[in-house]
Design a protein around this motif. Structure first.
Motif, PDB file in Angstrom:
ATOM      1  N   SER A   3     -61.612 -13.585 -57.042  1.00 18.54           N
ATOM      2  CA  SER A   3     -62.371 -12.338 -57.007  1.00 18.54           C
ATOM      3  C   SER A   3     -62.360 -11.734 -55.620  1.00 18.54           C
ATOM      4  CB  SER A   3     -63.814 -12.554 -57.467  1.00 18.54           C
ATOM      5  OG  SER A   3     -64.514 -13.365 -56.563  1.00 18.54           O
ATOM      6  N   VAL A   4     -62.664 -10.447 -55.578  1.00 13.23           N
ATOM      7  CA  VAL A   4     -62.727  -9.702 -54.317  1.00 13.23           C
ATOM      8  C   VAL A   4     -64.036  -8.934 -54.282  1.00 13.23           C
ATOM      9  CG1 VAL A   4     -61.704  -7.850 -52.956  1.00 13.23           C
ATOM     10  CG2 VAL A   4     -60.227  -9.463 -54.183  1.00 13.23           C
ATOM     11  N   THR A  20     -65.068   0.477 -40.235  1.00  8.53           N
ATOM     12  CA  THR A  20     -64.914  -0.881 -40.758  1.00  8.53           C
ATOM     13  C   THR A  20     -65.323  -0.876 -42.215  1.00  8.53           C
ATOM     14  OG1 THR A  20     -65.492  -1.925 -38.643  1.00  8.53           O
ATOM     15  CG2 THR A  20     -65.641  -3.290 -40.602  1.00  8.53           C
ATOM     16  N   ILE A  21     -64.460  -1.413 -43.052  1.00  7.47           N
ATOM     17  CA  ILE A  21     -64.804  -1.648 -44.459  1.00  7.47           C
ATOM     18  C   ILE A  21     -64.651  -3.145 -44.693  1.00  7.47           C
ATOM     19  CG2 ILE A  21     -64.299  -1.177 -46.871  1.00  7.47           C
ATOM     20  CD1 ILE A  21     -63.122   1.500 -46.048  1.00  7.47           C
ATOM     21  N   ASN A  22     -65.745  -3.781 -45.066  1.00  4.74           N
ATOM     22  CA  ASN A  22     -65.728  -5.230 -45.234  1.00  4.74           C
ATOM     23  C   ASN A  22     -65.139  -5.651 -46.573  1.00  4.74           C
ATOM     24  OD1 ASN A  22     -66.898  -5.612 -42.735  1.00  4.74           O
ATOM     25  ND2 ASN A  22     -68.981  -5.703 -43.552  1.00  4.74           N
ATOM     26  N   CYS A  23     -64.406  -6.752 -46.547  1.00  3.00           N
ATOM     27  CA  CYS A  23     -63.835  -7.325 -47.763  1.00  3.00           C
ATOM     28  C   CYS A  23     -63.848  -8.838 -47.633  1.00  3.00           C
ATOM     29  CB  CYS A  23     -62.407  -6.837 -47.968  1.00  3.00           C
ATOM     30  SG  CYS A  23     -61.525  -7.690 -49.303  1.00  3.00           S
ATOM     31  N   THR A  24     -64.386  -9.512 -48.634  1.00  3.19           N
ATOM     32  CA  THR A  24     -64.316 -10.967 -48.703  1.00  3.19           C
ATOM     33  C   THR A  24     -63.722 -11.360 -50.046  1.00  3.19           C
ATOM     34  OG1 THR A  24     -66.588 -11.112 -49.533  1.00  3.19           O
ATOM     35  CG2 THR A  24     -66.268 -11.354 -47.160  1.00  3.19           C
ATOM     36  N   TYR A  25     -63.173 -12.552 -50.102  1.00  2.45           N
ATOM     37  CA  TYR A  25     -62.500 -12.959 -51.330  1.00  2.45           C
ATOM     38  C   TYR A  25     -62.848 -14.393 -51.692  1.00  2.45           C
ATOM     39  CZ  TYR A  25     -59.267 -15.549 -48.340  1.00  2.45           C
ATOM     40  OH  TYR A  25     -58.739 -16.422 -47.435  1.00  2.45           O
ATOM     41  N   THR A  26     -62.624 -14.698 -52.951  1.00  2.00           N
ATOM     42  CA  THR A  26     -62.704 -16.066 -53.468  1.00  2.00           C
ATOM     43  C   THR A  26     -61.406 -16.333 -54.194  1.00  2.00           C
ATOM     44  OG1 THR A  26     -65.104 -15.897 -53.798  1.00  2.00           O
ATOM     45  CG2 THR A  26     -63.951 -17.642 -54.988  1.00  2.00           C
ATOM     46  N   ALA A  27     -60.741 -17.405 -53.809  1.00  2.00           N
ATOM     47  CA  ALA A  27     -59.463 -17.706 -54.446  1.00  2.00           C
ATOM     48  C   ALA A  27     -59.115 -19.167 -54.243  1.00  2.00           C
ATOM     49  CB  ALA A  27     -58.354 -16.820 -53.880  1.00  2.00           C
ATOM     50  N   LYS A  68     -58.934 -16.938 -42.883  1.00  2.00           N
ATOM     51  CA  LYS A  68     -59.151 -17.945 -43.920  1.00  2.00           C
ATOM     52  C   LYS A  68     -60.510 -18.618 -43.752  1.00  2.00           C
ATOM     53  CE  LYS A  68     -56.761 -21.687 -46.288  1.00  2.00           C
ATOM     54  NZ  LYS A  68     -57.952 -22.521 -46.456  1.00  2.00           N
ATOM     55  N   GLU A  69     -60.929 -18.806 -42.503  1.00  2.00           N
ATOM     56  CA  GLU A  69     -62.177 -19.537 -42.260  1.00  2.00           C
ATOM     57  C   GLU A  69     -63.390 -18.778 -42.788  1.00  2.00           C
ATOM     58  OE1 GLU A  69     -60.097 -18.396 -40.070  1.00  2.00           O
ATOM     59  OE2 GLU A  69     -61.120 -17.197 -38.542  1.00  2.00           O
ATOM     60  N   THR A  70     -63.302 -17.450 -42.802  1.00  2.00           N
ATOM     61  CA  THR A  70     -64.404 -16.641 -43.327  1.00  2.00           C
ATOM     62  C   THR A  70     -64.043 -15.972 -44.651  1.00  2.00           C
ATOM     63  OG1 THR A  70     -63.654 -14.780 -41.976  1.00  2.00           O
ATOM     64  CG2 THR A  70     -65.412 -16.159 -41.062  1.00  2.00           C
ATOM     65  N   THR A  71     -62.900 -16.290 -45.180  1.00  2.60           N
ATOM     66  CA  THR A  71     -62.349 -15.669 -46.410  1.00  2.60           C
ATOM     67  C   THR A  71     -62.570 -14.157 -46.388  1.00  2.60           C
ATOM     68  OG1 THR A  71     -64.365 -16.101 -47.731  1.00  2.60           O
ATOM     69  CG2 THR A  71     -62.629 -17.767 -47.760  1.00  2.60           C
ATOM     70  N   SER A  72     -62.086 -13.530 -45.326  1.00  2.55           N
ATOM     71  CA  SER A  72     -62.305 -12.096 -45.167  1.00  2.55           C
ATOM     72  C   SER A  72     -61.013 -11.377 -44.810  1.00  2.55           C
ATOM     73  CB  SER A  72     -63.358 -11.844 -44.085  1.00  2.55           C
ATOM     74  OG  SER A  72     -62.898 -12.274 -42.822  1.00  2.55           O
ATOM     75  N   PHE A  73     -61.032 -10.072 -45.053  1.00  2.00           N
ATOM     76  CA  PHE A  73     -59.867  -9.220 -44.743  1.00  2.00           C
ATOM     77  C   PHE A  73     -60.419  -7.818 -44.503  1.00  2.00           C
ATOM     78  CE2 PHE A  73     -55.493  -8.615 -44.297  1.00  2.00           C
ATOM     79  CZ  PHE A  73     -54.973  -7.638 -45.130  1.00  2.00           C
ATOM     80  N   HIS A  74     -61.189  -7.651 -43.462  1.00  2.00           N
ATOM     81  CA  HIS A  74     -61.872  -6.395 -43.184  1.00  2.00           C
ATOM     82  C   HIS A  74     -60.902  -5.340 -42.677  1.00  2.00           C
ATOM     83  CE1 HIS A  74     -65.300  -8.842 -43.809  1.00  2.00           C
ATOM     84  NE2 HIS A  74     -65.408  -9.324 -42.574  1.00  2.00           N
ATOM     85  N   LEU A  75     -61.081  -4.127 -43.151  1.00  2.00           N
ATOM     86  CA  LEU A  75     -60.225  -3.005 -42.761  1.00  2.00           C
ATOM     87  C   LEU A  75     -60.876  -2.263 -41.598  1.00  2.00           C
ATOM     88  CD1 LEU A  75     -57.668  -1.305 -43.502  1.00  2.00           C
ATOM     89  CD2 LEU A  75     -59.213   0.139 -44.859  1.00  2.00           C
ATOM     90  N   GLU A  76     -60.080  -1.940 -40.574  1.00  3.78           N
ATOM     91  CA  GLU A  76     -60.604  -1.236 -39.401  1.00  3.78           C
ATOM     92  C   GLU A  76     -59.651  -0.132 -38.974  1.00  3.78           C
ATOM     93  OE1 GLU A  76     -63.104  -4.802 -37.163  1.00  3.78           O
ATOM     94  OE2 GLU A  76     -61.098  -4.287 -36.442  1.00  3.78           O
ATOM     95  N   LYS A  77     -60.255   0.907 -38.413  1.00  9.50           N
ATOM     96  CA  LYS A  77     -59.467   1.946 -37.760  1.00  9.50           C
ATOM     97  C   LYS A  77     -60.302   2.478 -36.597  1.00  9.50           C
ATOM     98  CE  LYS A  77     -56.635   6.049 -38.383  1.00  9.50           C
ATOM     99  NZ  LYS A  77     -56.139   7.134 -39.252  1.00  9.50           N
ATOM    100  N   GLY A  78     -59.652   2.645 -35.465  1.00  3.23           N
ATOM    101  CA  GLY A  78     -60.381   3.011 -34.261  1.00  3.23           C
ATOM    102  C   GLY A  78     -60.875   4.444 -34.243  1.00  3.23           C
ATOM    103  N   SER A  79     -60.161   5.350 -34.897  1.00  2.03           N
ATOM    104  CA  SER A  79     -60.511   6.762 -34.822  1.00  2.03           C
ATOM    105  C   SER A  79     -60.068   7.432 -36.118  1.00  2.03           C
ATOM    106  CB  SER A  79     -59.826   7.420 -33.615  1.00  2.03           C
ATOM    107  OG  SER A  79     -60.083   8.801 -33.574  1.00  2.03           O
TER     108      SER A  79
END
Lengths: 113, 115
Positions: A3-4, A20-27, A68-79
């Motif tokens: 799941s995401v 920043t848009i946060n995303c975590t996953y379970t797999a 992997k340690e936080t099971t995350s894949f956060h999206l970022e853009k500076g501007s």
């Protein structure tokens, strides 16, 4: 199961703000991770991806690091720009070959000038 | 190059009618996916095919939904009979399952409204 979970929207920003848009996953195992973007009236298109831990995907000024340690894949853009206004989807593909992508519910980003 | 082609782009129908959505994947792709997008549930996988064979249809909501892929260049998603709760945007996507990237290529979607 796999799941995401991504942050609820909408996210409203002014032009040139940091995103920043946060995303975590379970797999199980080691999934590949993706960010897709959907502009109004269009289908989804791949924004960036990462296939193993500590990989950083980047495209059009957007970045995301596979943690992997936080099971995350956060999206970022500076501007951010007005043209970045869209819906952003985090997704994973389980390590088994041939499996489909599992998507988060999407986060709507609205950027004003 | 042509991308994934879906038809119709918009469909408005009345409850109880049969609806058929069509998809032409990218030439050379051997995996095809049908997704449904709604505000409440987001993007849900309905079914996917590898080499024209259905692999996982666990996301198909109920027996009113059926999907076929008679050849490598065409797939249909049928709803019979349709209900108002089926109103959504239906996306078709394709990929080369042998590829390492896992990227899916999406069509522009078919927006279904059931009155």
């Amino acid at each position: 199961g796999n799941s995401v979970t991504q942050m609820e929207g909408p996210v409203t920003l002014s032009e040139e703000a940091f995103l920043t848009i946060n995303c975590t996953y379970t797999a199980t195992g080691y999934p590949s991770l993706f960010w897709y973007v959907q502009y109004p009236g269009e289908g989804l298109q791949l924004l960036l991806k990462a296939t193993k831990a500590d990989d950083k995907g980047s495209n059009k000024g957007f970045e995301a690091t596979y943690r992997k340690e936080t099971t995350s894949f956060h999206l970022e853009k500076g501007s951010v720009q007005v043209s970045d206004s869209a819906v952003y989807f985090c997704a994973l593909r389980a390590y088994q070959a041939g499996t489909a992508l599992i998507f988060g519910k999407g986060t709507t980003l609205s950027v004003s000038s | 190059d042509a991308g994934v082609i879906q038809s119709p782009r918009h469909e408005v129908t009345e409850m109880g009618q049969e609806v058929t959505l069509r998809c032409k994947p990218i030439s050379g792709h051997n995996s095809l996916f049908w997704y449904r997008q709604t505000m409440m549930r987001g993007l849900e996988l309905l079914i996917y095919f590898n080499n024209n064979v259905p692999i996982d249809d666990s996301g198909m909501p109920e027996d009113r939904f059926s999907a076929k892929m008679p050849n490598a260049s065409f797939s249909t998603l049928k709803i019979q009979p349709s209900e108002p709760r089926d109103s959504a945007v239906y996306f078709c996507a394709s990929t080369s399952s042998g590829g390492a990237t896992g990227e899916l290529f999406f069509g522009e979607g078919s927006r279904l409204t059931v009155l």
